[in-house]
Design an enzyme around this catalytic site. Structure first.
Site, PDB file in Angstrom:
ATOM      1  N   HIS A   1       3.177   3.535  -8.931  1.00 21.54           N
ATOM      2  CA  HIS A   1       3.020   2.111  -9.226  1.00 21.54           C
ATOM      3  C   HIS A   1       4.295   1.545  -9.858  1.00 21.54           C
ATOM      4  O   HIS A   1       4.679   0.407  -9.571  1.00 21.54           O
ATOM      5  CB  HIS A   1       1.828   1.902 -10.151  1.00 21.54           C
TER       6      HIS A   1
ATOM      7  N   LEU B   1      11.286 -20.370  -4.235  1.00 25.30           N
ATOM      8  CA  LEU B   1      10.187 -19.566  -3.699  1.00 25.30           C
ATOM      9  C   LEU B   1       8.959 -19.641  -4.608  1.00 25.30           C
ATOM     10  O   LEU B   1       9.076 -19.549  -5.838  1.00 25.30           O
ATOM     11  CB  LEU B   1      10.644 -18.114  -3.582  1.00 25.30           C
TER      12      LEU B   1
ATOM     13  N   ASP C   1       0.838  -1.201   0.000  1.00 22.68           N
ATOM     14  CA  ASP C   1       0.000   0.000   0.000  1.00 22.68           C
ATOM     15  C   ASP C   1       0.873   1.252   0.000  1.00 22.68           C
ATOM     16  O   ASP C   1       1.939   1.268   0.622  1.00 22.68           O
ATOM     17  CB  ASP C   1      -0.910  -0.014   1.241  1.00 22.68           C
TER      18      ASP C   1
END
Length: 253
Positions: free
Chosen positions: A46, A140, A29
């Site tokens: 962004h 991962l 956020d």
């Protein structure tokens, strides 16, 4: 006696290797607020956020974390101005194209949770290509929550369970917590051990509501583009100093 200077350890040096969280989820956020603070349009925030994703994913892979779930785009985000949504979809396609070689190099498997049917066709196609290309990787697992909300996910699971009961595939009394978990989009992923939320907001925002039942929560004022790898290590150190009891007493644990 001569003064001995105090040596300050970095957060990375404080991490206990055998107490690592297996699964970390992050609500990323603050991109828009970061851009506003810098006098820029929201899309610049962004783009900076993508850089942070790259750095945190690389750090998580290097540390041997098994799962990293990132809240990238919620179902509510479709209500944002069309110009911003279109730009975000274009940025997603660009990012996937650029980052796929890095995912392959780091042995990262990309997977997703969410309603991909709502994505533009070109975005969905590029994303599915990356999913296929990284499917055999064994390091991962990066779970991208895309067009996702927990209420959507739970409603979808309840609908499918009800249909299966109605069609005789199971009995109503057979519905258990494990059955519900098996109908969620995260059925192949363990519940998060640690949730990190950036930007100083203290809420879950419709994210993994079922899965976060016993997750440790960590909130930081850092906006996502400012969330450095050292801040990531700091969250892990904080997690390692907590006692996870899962409803038991300290003595039982």
């Amino acid at each position: 006696m001569p003064h001995v200077p105090k040596i300050s350890m970095s957060y990375k040096e404080q991490i206990i290797s055998d107490r690592m969280p297996r699964h970390i989820a992050i609500i990323m956020d603050g991109n828009g607020r970061w851009a506003k603070q810098h006098g820029l349009k929201r899309m610049f925030g962004h783009r900076e956020g993508v850089r942070t994703v790259h750095e945190i994913t690389t750090a998580a892979a290097e540390m041997g974390i098994d799962y990293l779930t990132l809240y990238a785009f919620s179902t509510e985000n479709w209500n944002r101005p069309k110009e911003e949504v279109d730009a975000l979809m274009a940025l997603l396609v660009e990012t996937i194209r650029q980052e796929t070689p890095t995912l392959m190099q780091n042995n990262v498997k990309l997977t997703t949770i969410g309603d991909l049917s709502r994505l533009p066709e070109v975005t969905r196609t590029k994303f599915e290509q990356c999913l296929q290309q990284t499917a055999a990787n064994t390091g991962l697992t990066m779970v991208l929550a895309l067009s996702y909300s927990s209420r959507w996910e739970i409603t979808d699971a309840m609908t499918r369970i009800a249909n299966d009961v109605q069609n005789g595939k199971m009995k109503a009394e057979e519905v258990s917590e494990q059955v519900v978990s098996d109908y969620l989009t995260t059925k192949s992923v363990p519940d998060p051990d640690l949730l990190i939320r950036t930007s100083g907001e203290y809420r879950i925002s419709n994210f993994l509501l079922w899965q976060l039942a016993y997750t440790e929560l960590y909130f930081t004022d850092c906006l996502w583009p400012d969330f450095t790898v050292e801040e990531f290590y700091k969250a892990i150190v904080d997690y390692q100093h907590r006692e996870r009891r899962f409803g038991k007493t300290s003595e039982q644990v």
